[in-house]
Design a protein around this motif. Structure first.
Motif, PDB file in Angstrom:
ATOM      1  N   TYR A  55      -1.746  26.282 -32.719  1.00  0.00           N
ATOM      2  CA  TYR A  55      -2.743  27.265 -32.296  1.00  0.00           C
ATOM      3  C   TYR A  55      -3.824  27.378 -33.355  1.00  0.00           C
ATOM      4  O   TYR A  55      -3.549  27.683 -34.515  1.00  0.00           O
ATOM      5  CB  TYR A  55      -2.082  28.617 -32.077  1.00  0.00           C
ATOM      6  N   VAL A  81     -15.006  31.838 -29.545  1.00  0.00           N
ATOM      7  CA  VAL A  81     -14.303  30.667 -29.028  1.00  0.00           C
ATOM      8  C   VAL A  81     -12.802  30.901 -29.028  1.00  0.00           C
ATOM      9  O   VAL A  81     -12.237  31.350 -30.027  1.00  0.00           O
ATOM     10  CB  VAL A  81     -14.632  29.428 -29.885  1.00  0.00           C
ATOM     11  N   THR A  82     -12.147  30.585 -27.913  1.00  0.00           N
ATOM     12  CA  THR A  82     -10.689  30.618 -27.816  1.00  0.00           C
ATOM     13  C   THR A  82     -10.202  29.212 -27.477  1.00  0.00           C
ATOM     14  O   THR A  82     -10.431  28.727 -26.367  1.00  0.00           O
ATOM     15  CB  THR A  82     -10.231  31.596 -26.725  1.00  0.00           C
ATOM     16  N   PRO A  83      -9.540  28.521 -28.410  1.00  0.00           N
ATOM     17  CA  PRO A  83      -9.052  27.161 -28.135  1.00  0.00           C
ATOM     18  C   PRO A  83      -7.941  27.171 -27.085  1.00  0.00           C
ATOM     19  O   PRO A  83      -7.172  28.131 -26.971  1.00  0.00           O
ATOM     20  CB  PRO A  83      -8.531  26.694 -29.497  1.00  0.00           C
ATOM     21  N   LEU A  84      -7.850  26.073 -26.352  1.00  0.00           N
ATOM     22  CA  LEU A  84      -6.830  25.910 -25.307  1.00  0.00           C
ATOM     23  C   LEU A  84      -5.942  24.714 -25.644  1.00  0.00           C
ATOM     24  O   LEU A  84      -6.329  23.823 -26.396  1.00  0.00           O
ATOM     25  CB  LEU A  84      -7.487  25.690 -23.940  1.00  0.00           C
ATOM     26  N   GLN A 106     -15.107  30.175 -23.961  1.00  0.00           N
ATOM     27  CA  GLN A 106     -16.069  30.778 -24.873  1.00  0.00           C
ATOM     28  C   GLN A 106     -16.754  31.963 -24.187  1.00  0.00           C
ATOM     29  O   GLN A 106     -16.873  32.000 -22.956  1.00  0.00           O
ATOM     30  CB  GLN A 106     -17.097  29.747 -25.346  1.00  0.00           C
ATOM     31  N   SER A 153     -12.749  27.873 -34.391  1.00  0.00           N
ATOM     32  CA  SER A 153     -13.247  26.565 -34.785  1.00  0.00           C
ATOM     33  C   SER A 153     -13.335  26.501 -36.309  1.00  0.00           C
ATOM     34  O   SER A 153     -13.869  27.389 -36.959  1.00  0.00           O
ATOM     35  CB  SER A 153     -14.632  26.330 -34.168  1.00  0.00           C
ATOM     36  N   TRP A 180      -9.790  21.795 -25.359  1.00  0.00           N
ATOM     37  CA  TRP A 180     -10.833  22.553 -24.660  1.00  0.00           C
ATOM     38  C   TRP A 180     -10.887  23.976 -25.205  1.00  0.00           C
ATOM     39  O   TRP A 180     -10.090  24.363 -26.072  1.00  0.00           O
ATOM     40  CB  TRP A 180     -10.540  22.586 -23.158  1.00  0.00           C
ATOM     41  N   SER A 181     -11.793  24.754 -24.676  1.00  0.00           N
ATOM     42  CA  SER A 181     -11.894  26.156 -25.103  1.00  0.00           C
ATOM     43  C   SER A 181     -12.521  26.994 -24.004  1.00  0.00           C
ATOM     44  O   SER A 181     -13.216  26.476 -23.129  1.00  0.00           O
ATOM     45  CB  SER A 181     -12.738  26.282 -26.380  1.00  0.00           C
ATOM     46  N   GLY A 193      -6.557  34.628 -27.280  1.00  0.00           N
ATOM     47  CA  GLY A 193      -7.653  34.814 -28.212  1.00  0.00           C
ATOM     48  C   GLY A 193      -7.785  36.277 -28.572  1.00  0.00           C
ATOM     49  O   GLY A 193      -6.942  37.103 -28.203  1.00  0.00           O
ATOM     50  N   ASP A 213     -14.619  21.030 -25.335  1.00  0.00           N
ATOM     51  CA  ASP A 213     -14.264  20.899 -26.739  1.00  0.00           C
ATOM     52  C   ASP A 213     -14.216  22.294 -27.333  1.00  0.00           C
ATOM     53  O   ASP A 213     -14.352  23.292 -26.616  1.00  0.00           O
ATOM     54  CB  ASP A 213     -15.231  19.981 -27.494  1.00  0.00           C
ATOM     55  N   THR A 214     -14.020  22.389 -28.642  1.00  0.00           N
ATOM     56  CA  THR A 214     -13.914  23.703 -29.280  1.00  0.00           C
ATOM     57  C   THR A 214     -15.123  24.045 -30.133  1.00  0.00           C
ATOM     58  O   THR A 214     -15.119  25.070 -30.814  1.00  0.00           O
ATOM     59  CB  THR A 214     -12.650  23.786 -30.148  1.00  0.00           C
TER      60      THR A 214
END
Length: 809
Positions: free
Chosen positions: A312, A91-94, A77, A316, A74-75, A125, A141-142
């Motif tokens: 990490y 975007v910051t991915p999780l 944003q 994207s 997930w992300s 992020g 999603d990312t």
């Protein structure tokens, strides 16, 4: 320990009630989370600002259910308050999970102030959120969301929750309150979600809580491991880019600390196995992420580390960074010898950059002796060193520079590295940042052609900005080179001088220092050209998004600054775009413009040109004429959507009619990075540039069909290379000629990006003029750390004496 606010209890609101409420408020359909999904619980954008206690911005997620919820893949944003079609979402991915009835903390960018760190974040992020107004989205999603309106985000099935605060355009229902440097917006203790941000959020003192239940000032108290476990660093790293243990835990991993990152928002330490397994594919280094807490270890400490194995991904499409987070460690001994560094010198890094895979290379077995990207991945977090390295890109605003460890490869006349082909991205480039205290050892302010003399040494890391890099714990001595800004030659009486200059988002409210610096460049180094095509002129109040589109203040200030510097009393022509239709900053309304010296050049005005009217070529008494001047080329064509439209002007000088088109083609910002996980990278943005080039080529052909001997100049920031398909459409397929091709290979550049000296700006002419021009790139910006723009201008001198040119040289 106790969190800074009560733990929330499960009290979800029904989706049906939320829909009824949204209907009653007359809002667009919301994308709010249902009772079984996480929500955005708190947002704060004032971190490190004046008066703030916390150093970082943050987003907290909440889980109101009685079971943990995974957010792997997930992300979070972020969109600014008033996004436009070209606005880039951040975007910051999780990874990991939100505990039952618990929280999950996403740390974002730090400001310059503040006194308190966040609790250890669950994800991190680098987004600088607005302190007053913006939109945060939770996405399953990312992939960056494409929606820029409330309705479109509600229709996006990947959008789990949306919070717009302040005057945010994208929100659920009405926006949450406007915030300040000292207030956040948060839900109640039950994470209530009615689908209306105004009803669900209140402003108050920031109260971040992480998945461990820790608030500000609270730290885990668990002891570190006492015995070595089963895994070693090379086991965790594996033989591909991603760990075979990603998402799991590792206990008692042994190694020796090699470096510590004690500053910034991604603190931690590197440790390395001094023995290793002898497999060149497996890295023997690993990073332990401690968030905003400085770890109490030092190089030479022998440690046992336990933690979660995390991949990490900073953006994207970027490579992932294998690291341990949520870590505990035990120091077994101190003062040990650190493992020997890998020496980077000519021939160490393979010349071939990456496998031609046609997709994501994450799962491929590493071949570090064959590909440069594989070499870096196989040495991720290991200590490397180089000596006496030439600087190939100047120190940037974030205190980083680039060197080359292949000093004999593709060097420019200035000492940089020339990017002359997609097949050779110059694998010897190395980005350098510093782990040293800047108060004790300031980072060098270097130009291209300088040297980092002696030893530079540190662990290999990865950033979304530039890819793999060295975080220097030992930094070479900065030795200045001999790079100087030199003026161009004078313009002869029988010549007309034409220049192009991207002035990097010049707006009407910019500091006078920027205007003065640009004026100095125009007068002192460009020789005050007769005609100047300007790119990235913003409107009168810059990026303020209030509907202003005029740029008279911006251009008048530049003209006045040139005059004050002793230059000519330029006049200007431009066409204001429709609001937020030409890309760039949503409120900036960047456009192209002309300056011209009325003592040397006459502008042939023909009324009727506006933002949507297309210029046409007509036959007049003197030959080719324009239906409108200034005018725009096919401004309604889809090729110009969210992009600058070319500005065409008819000039008359020394009894010659001169037709000039200044351009700013579609940005390369949407392309995948050279260092990214998809190889070869997709250059998706060039589709629009190619269409734009086709329209400009069509216009040139129409003009030359009326007058084959016309004096035509097509120039500007074409945002592509001399060897690109975009330039081929204008030159090889079209009627134009690029005099840059006549320069030595080491001089064909006017922009430096990620250590590559490259050409994005061009001045093209029709074939009939090819033997009657002189051309020069004016190197006053891209290779210097104190640049006023990131682009170098160019000047073309057109000899007007001959009416029948000899043709291309």
């Amino acid at each position: 320990m106790s969190p800074t606010r009560p733990r929330r209890l499960l009290a979800p609101t029904s989706a049906a009630a939320a829909v009824l409420l949204a209907a009653a408020l007359g809002s667009a359909p919301s994308a709010h989370a249902d009772a079984g999904t996480p929500v955005i619980a708190e947002v704060y954008g004032g971190g490190g600002n004046s008066g703030a206690t916390l150093r970082h911005d943050f987003v907290e997620l909440g889980n109101a259910t009685g079971a943990p919820v995974s957010v792997d893949g997930w992300s979070v944003q972020y969109l600014p308050a008033s996004p436009g079609p070209a606005t880039r979402v951040q975007v910051t991915p999780l990874a990991g999970e939100i505990p039952e009835r618990g929280s999950y903390l996403v740390r974002q960018a730090a400001g310059a102030g503040g006194t308190a760190d966040l609790p250890a974040p669950d994800a991190a992020g680098s987004v600088t959120m607005s302190a007053t107004a913006g939109t945060v989205l939770l996405v399953s999603d990312t992939d960056p969301v494409e929606c820029r309106t409330t309705a479109d985000c509600a229709a996006d099935g990947a959008v789990v929750d949306v919070v717009g605060y302040g005057g945010a355009v994208v929100r659920e229902g009405a926006p949450a309150p406007a915030l300040t440097n000292t207030t956040s917006a948060s839900r109640d203790a039950a994470f209530t979600d009615t689908g209306d941000n105004a009803a669900d959020f209140t402003a108050g003192e920031p109260s971040p809580v992480n998945a461990a239940g820790e608030g500000v000032g609270e730290e885990p108290q668990e002891p570190g491991p006492g015995e070595p476990g089963d895994l070693r660093i090379h086991d965790i790293q594996g033989i591909t880019r991603t760990s075979p243990y990603a998402g799991g835990t590792a206990s008692g991993v042994p190694g020796v600390v090699t470096a510590v990152n004690a500053f910034g928002s991604a603190r931690g330490f590197w440790f390395q196995d001094p023995e290793g397994d002898g497999d060149p594919r497996t890295s023997e280094g690993l990073f332990v992420f401690t968030g905003s807490t400085t770890p109490g270890v030092a190089p030479g400490d022998e440690v046992l580390v336990s933690g979660r194995v995390d991949e990490y991904r900073p953006a994207s499409g970027a490579q992932t960074v294998t690291q341990l987070d949520q870590a505990r460690w035990t120091v077994l001994s101190t003062g040990n010898a650190v493992p020997e560094s890998v020496v980077l010198e000519a021939g160490t890094i393979p010349a071939e950059y990456a496998p031609d895979h046609g997709g994501d290379i994450s799962g491929l077995e590493l071949r570090p002796d064959t590909y440069a990207l594989d070499f870096w991945a196989a040495h991720e977090h290991m200590t490397v060193r180089f000596e006496d390295a030439p600087v190939i890109a100047p120190t940037d605003a974030y205190q980083a520079l680039w060197v080359t460890v292949e000093p004999g490869h593709n060097r420019t006349a200035s000492g940089g590295v020339a990017y002359g082909s997609y097949d050779d991205p110059n694998a010897g480039r190395v980005k350098v940042e510093s782990l040293l205290d800047r108060g004790v050892r300031p980072f060098p302010q270097a130009n291209v052609g300088d040297t980092l003399a002696g030893v530079t040494e540190g662990p290999v890391y990865y950033s979304r900005f530039g890819g793999y890099l060295v975080r220097a714990s030992t930094l070479g001595e900065h030795v200045p080179g001999d790079l100087e800004r030199t003026p161009v030659r004078d313009t002869a009486r029988h010549e007309v001088s034409v220049a192009t200059y991207n002035v990097e988002n010049l707006g009407g409210e910019d500091d006078q220092a920027k205007y003065d610096a640009l004026a100095s460049g125009i007068v002192d180094h460009l020789g005050a050209p007769d005609i100047i095509g300007l790119e990235e002129i913003q409107d009168d109040n810059g990026a303020v998004d209030d509907g202003t589109v005029d740029a008279g203040v911006t251009l008048d200030r530049l003209v006045a600054a040139v005059r004050a510097r002793g230059g000519p009393a330029y006049e200007w022509r431009q066409i204001s775009p429709e609001d937020k239709q030409d890309g760039g900053a949503p409120g900036g309304n960047i456009r192209n413009a002309f300056l011209f010296d009325p003592a040397r050049v006459q502008f042939v005005d023909r009324p009727g040109g506006d933002a949507t009217t297309a210029v046409e070529v007509v036959r007049g008494p003197r030959g080719a004429e324009l239906s409108v001047s200034p005018g725009r080329i096919e401004p309604k064509d889809p090729a110009w959507e969210s992009s600058r439209k070319p500005l065409v002007g008819h000039f008359r000088a020394l009894n010659r009619d001169i037709y000039v088109v200044t351009n700013h083609f579609n940005s390369k910002g949407g392309d995948e990075a050279l260092h990214g996980v998809v190889q070869p990278p997709n250059r998706t943005s060039e589709t629009q540039r190619n269409a734009q080039a086709g329209l400009v080529a069509d216009f040139a052909e129409e003009l030359l069909a009326v007058d084959p001997q016309a004096h035509l100049v097509v120039m500007g920031d074409l945002n592509d290379f001399q060897f690109s398909r975009t330039l081929e459409i204008l030159t090889d397929d079209g009627p134009l000629y690029n005099p840059m091709e006549d320069l030595p290979a080491g001089e064909r550049h006017n922009y430096v990006f990620d250590g590559n000296s490259q050409a994005l700006d061009h001045i093209l002419i029709n074939e009939a003029l090819a033997g009657r021009v002189d051309y020069e790139v004016v190197r006053i910006n891209s290779e210097f750390h104190d640049q006023v723009s990131d682009h170098d201008p160019q000047v073309l001198w057109l000899d007007t004496r001959r009416s029948t040119p000899p043709g291309r040289p």
